[in-house]
Design an enzyme around this catalytic site. Sequence first.
Site, PDB file in Angstrom:
ATOM      1  N   LYS A  82       0.928   4.119  -2.774  1.00  0.00           N
ATOM      2  CA  LYS A  82       0.389   5.467  -2.686  1.00  0.00           C
ATOM      3  C   LYS A  82       1.522   6.745  -2.887  1.00  0.00           C
ATOM      4  O   LYS A  82       1.253   7.453  -3.479  1.00  0.00           O
ATOM      5  CB  LYS A  82       0.032   5.626  -1.067  1.00  0.00           C
ATOM      6  CG  LYS A  82      -1.365   4.795  -0.925  1.00  0.00           C
ATOM      7  CD  LYS A  82      -2.526   5.413  -1.865  1.00  0.00           C
ATOM      8  CE  LYS A  82      -3.874   5.139  -1.273  1.00  0.00           C
ATOM      9  NZ  LYS A  82      -4.845   5.696  -2.059  1.00  0.00           N
ATOM     10  N   TYR A 127       0.782  -1.265  -0.145  1.00  0.00           N
ATOM     11  CA  TYR A 127       0.042   0.089   0.016  1.00  0.00           C
ATOM     12  C   TYR A 127       0.759   1.188  -0.145  1.00  0.00           C
ATOM     13  O   TYR A 127       0.624   2.179  -0.903  1.00  0.00           O
ATOM     14  CB  TYR A 127      -1.126  -0.135   1.076  1.00  0.00           C
ATOM     15  CG  TYR A 127      -1.868   1.156   1.667  1.00  0.00           C
ATOM     16  CD1 TYR A 127      -3.034   1.159   0.592  1.00  0.00           C
ATOM     17  CD2 TYR A 127      -1.796   1.935   2.466  1.00  0.00           C
ATOM     18  CE1 TYR A 127      -4.064   2.021   0.823  1.00  0.00           C
ATOM     19  CE2 TYR A 127      -2.736   2.800   2.784  1.00  0.00           C
ATOM     20  CZ  TYR A 127      -3.917   2.917   1.754  1.00  0.00           C
ATOM     21  OH  TYR A 127      -4.678   4.070   2.001  1.00  0.00           O
TER      22      TYR A 127
HETATM   23  P1  NAI Z   1     -13.927   2.813   1.361  1.00  0.00           P
HETATM   24  O1  NAI Z   1     -13.350   1.270   1.300  1.00  0.00           O
HETATM   25  O2  NAI Z   1     -14.782   3.263   2.121  1.00  0.00           O
HETATM   26  O3  NAI Z   1     -14.028   3.272  -0.069  1.00  0.00           O
HETATM   27  C1  NAI Z   1     -13.514   2.614  -1.235  1.00  0.00           C
HETATM   28  C2  NAI Z   1     -14.366   2.400  -2.232  1.00  0.00           C
HETATM   29  O4  NAI Z   1     -13.305   1.759  -3.243  1.00  0.00           O
HETATM   30  C3  NAI Z   1     -15.083   0.964  -1.863  1.00  0.00           C
HETATM   31  O5  NAI Z   1     -16.487   1.484  -2.068  1.00  0.00           O
HETATM   32  C4  NAI Z   1     -14.953   0.120  -2.895  1.00  0.00           C
HETATM   33  O6  NAI Z   1     -15.766  -0.581  -3.167  1.00  0.00           O
HETATM   34  C5  NAI Z   1     -14.030   0.799  -4.008  1.00  0.00           C
HETATM   35  N1  NAI Z   1     -13.434   0.066  -4.997  1.00  0.00           N
HETATM   36  C6  NAI Z   1     -12.121  -0.684  -4.420  1.00  0.00           C
HETATM   37  N2  NAI Z   1     -11.692  -1.282  -5.411  1.00  0.00           N
HETATM   38  C7  NAI Z   1     -12.193  -0.647  -6.629  1.00  0.00           C
HETATM   39  C8  NAI Z   1     -11.952  -0.955  -8.020  1.00  0.00           C
HETATM   40  N3  NAI Z   1     -10.694  -1.659  -8.313  1.00  0.00           N
HETATM   41  N4  NAI Z   1     -12.595  -0.184  -8.721  1.00  0.00           N
HETATM   42  C9  NAI Z   1     -13.512   0.539  -8.477  1.00  0.00           C
HETATM   43  N5  NAI Z   1     -13.755   0.665  -7.218  1.00  0.00           N
HETATM   44  C10 NAI Z   1     -13.336   0.042  -6.100  1.00  0.00           C
HETATM   45  O7  NAI Z   1     -12.350   3.355   1.629  1.00  0.00           O
HETATM   46  P2  NAI Z   1     -12.153   4.807   2.151  1.00  0.00           P
HETATM   47  O8  NAI Z   1     -11.350   4.883   3.341  1.00  0.00           O
HETATM   48  O9  NAI Z   1     -13.160   5.738   1.619  1.00  0.00           O
HETATM   49  O10 NAI Z   1     -10.986   5.142   1.033  1.00  0.00           O
HETATM   50  C11 NAI Z   1     -10.905   6.093  -0.174  1.00  0.00           C
HETATM   51  C12 NAI Z   1      -9.595   6.407  -0.574  1.00  0.00           C
HETATM   52  O11 NAI Z   1      -8.784   6.925   0.586  1.00  0.00           O
HETATM   53  C13 NAI Z   1      -8.819   4.879  -0.734  1.00  0.00           C
HETATM   54  O12 NAI Z   1      -7.847   5.164  -1.763  1.00  0.00           O
HETATM   55  C14 NAI Z   1      -7.853   4.703   0.646  1.00  0.00           C
HETATM   56  O13 NAI Z   1      -6.785   4.148   0.236  1.00  0.00           O
HETATM   57  C15 NAI Z   1      -7.571   6.310   0.872  1.00  0.00           C
HETATM   58  N6  NAI Z   1      -7.221   6.473   2.163  1.00  0.00           N
HETATM   59  C16 NAI Z   1      -8.012   6.338   3.206  1.00  0.00           C
HETATM   60  C17 NAI Z   1      -7.757   6.934   4.499  1.00  0.00           C
HETATM   61  C18 NAI Z   1      -8.552   6.952   5.529  1.00  0.00           C
HETATM   62  O14 NAI Z   1      -8.271   7.255   6.581  1.00  0.00           O
HETATM   63  N7  NAI Z   1      -9.873   6.434   5.305  1.00  0.00           N
HETATM   64  C19 NAI Z   1      -6.326   7.137   4.794  1.00  0.00           C
HETATM   65  C20 NAI Z   1      -5.500   7.177   3.625  1.00  0.00           C
HETATM   66  C21 NAI Z   1      -5.877   6.877   2.433  1.00  0.00           C
END
Ligand code: NAI
Length: 588
Positions: free
Chosen positions: A453, A449
């Site tokens: 990133k 990851y």
């Molecule tokens: P989340 O799991 O709630 O949402 C991510 C969404 O992406 C999910 O609905 C999932 O179905 C969708 N997804 C996954 N793989 C996919 C694909 N191959 N094609 C299309 N859709 C896909 O996660 P969250 O926390 O909202 O994360 C959003 C972004 O923020 C991610 O890139 C994560 O790595 C990043 N991030 C989040 C942090 C946090 O504190 N929540 C910290 C650092 C980064």
Amino acid sequence: MALNLESIGKKIGPYTREYTWNDVVLYAMGVGAGFSELEYCYEKDLKVIPSFSIASITDFEFFSSIAKEARINLAGILHGEQELIFHNPIPKEGTLTTEGRITHMYDKGDKGALIIVEFDTFHSNGQKLYTSIVTIFSRLDGGFGGPEAPKRGFAFPDREPDFIVEGSPSENQPLLYRLSGDVFQLHVDPGFAKASGFEKPIMHGLCTHGYACRALISSLVPGAPEKVRRMTCRFSKTLYPGEPIETLIWKTGDGRAVWKTIHKESREEIITNGIFEYGDVVSEYIRFDDKVAVVTGAGAGLGRVYALELARRGAKVVVNDYGCARDGSGSGSSSPAEDVVNEIKAAGGEAVANFDNVATAEGGQGIVNTALDAFGTIDILINNAGILRDKSFTKMSANNWQAVLDVHLNGAYNVSRPAFQVMKDKGYGRIVLTASAAGLYGNFGQTNYSAAKLALTGLMNSMKLEGAKYNIKVNTVAPLAASRLTEDVLPPDLFEKLQPEFVSPMTLLLCSEECPVTGNIYNVGAGCFNRAAVVTGPGAVIGSGKEIPAPEAVQAGMEKISSMEGARPYDQLNDLVGDVLAQFSPGK
Ligand code: NAI
């Protein structure tokens, strides 16, 4: 000479103008204020009449550049309509910076042409103060083959006005008003006025507009000009100085009124079709009307919040979500994306769902195609989709390594590349990448990851350079938010404070026309914002640059080489090379 259609969209300005309280008071007196409205005329607790805004930028420099760019025939030019949107109160002094563009040219055939110019003015305190949309009516430039102006209806209520405010501009009013900047001879020179078909110099339309603005404030928000949000009108007839006027005002809703200013005796409309909006709420001027946004992984967590907020502010949104499990497994589901689209539609917004997988090139193209098919273009892309497959490094299987790189890094490539082409062709785009503190600083168990990133920073650094000349800005958000990705990583008490809504203001700013930066990374969460950057220390030259230094010599210089005192970010590789070469330039 015909109007220059190529001037549409071309930037005009920036022009700057310094002003002090004297200018504010001079304007107020120019539009009839006096002892009964001392708050506009006395430097102590001075307030600025909002219509000062347009007077303060009727700098001939600004309008003559518009006329020159558009090749307007000045002999037939009239100020047709005026719209002012206020974002923040106007301070009593400072420097104003105004920048704008011609947005439309409409053909009215024999009657002439309409040229619409929109510009924003910022104060030296960093705030955007107002947006002004001016319709120039050019009587001699019609028949150029342009589109017809859209028809707009306007009706005054069929009842007596709620307020009637009298005004008595003096015989000498234009002589005072012109000192605020509009020194056109028509308002001062009897000979020029006669030659232009008038019996004597006429009032400035914007001077009468200032009288109307005072009347509206005293009726609807007495003593509180900072509550004026929007004022629009059409100039319909000239007025001679010394003739009495009345501003008629009808309240039509909460914080909204319509108005016109008429000649008191002849009852002829001098200014008409006026709208006035007022109230306490600071207007949400960051808008996405007519913009098409794609948000990947928008079926949940952060992406969902971005999609809802973009739609609420006017964007047409493609809600992409593959609908997989937290680790990317499963064959996908349409419900997360569909649910968010339904939420947006229920709130009155526009959105379509897409269920493609960002990890494949076909998926990326499919997402962009959905935007093109549904809305015809793409202005904004938020690469947000993400999964996690944590394992300590020696247990990190090639499969888990690859799956995470495929979604985060390759996913951003797969969607951004076709989107970038559309943005390049149209000369506008905003891309936001989603990094993580794990990539910027490291996190145990997340080598896959973290690598994916931080790789996005490299992607951003070069995309930013390739996009610069097409007004494509590329930035990165490193969020900290409660979601299914973080539910077992973050301590429960912190989890409570980390609603994803705290991240979206920065992401939305970076997606907006107002975005002031490109190539930047921001950590965002729980209301805390900071910029992260790759910075480079000044370092040291070891040896003469001719002989290759020994590792021992490098060791001896390590303290200086490693020092980050005076470190700074570079904009691009060439800047670093320039600095290296400069070390050996004569005089060093
Ligand atoms: P989340 O799991 O709630 O949402 C991510 C969404 O992406 C999910 O609905 C999932 O179905 C969708 N997804 C996954 N793989 C996919 C694909 N191959 N094609 C299309 N859709 C896909 O996660 P969250 O926390 O909202 O994360 C959003 C972004 O923020 C991610 O890139 C994560 O790595 C990043 N991030 C989040 C942090 C946090 O504190 N929540 C910290 C650092 C980064």
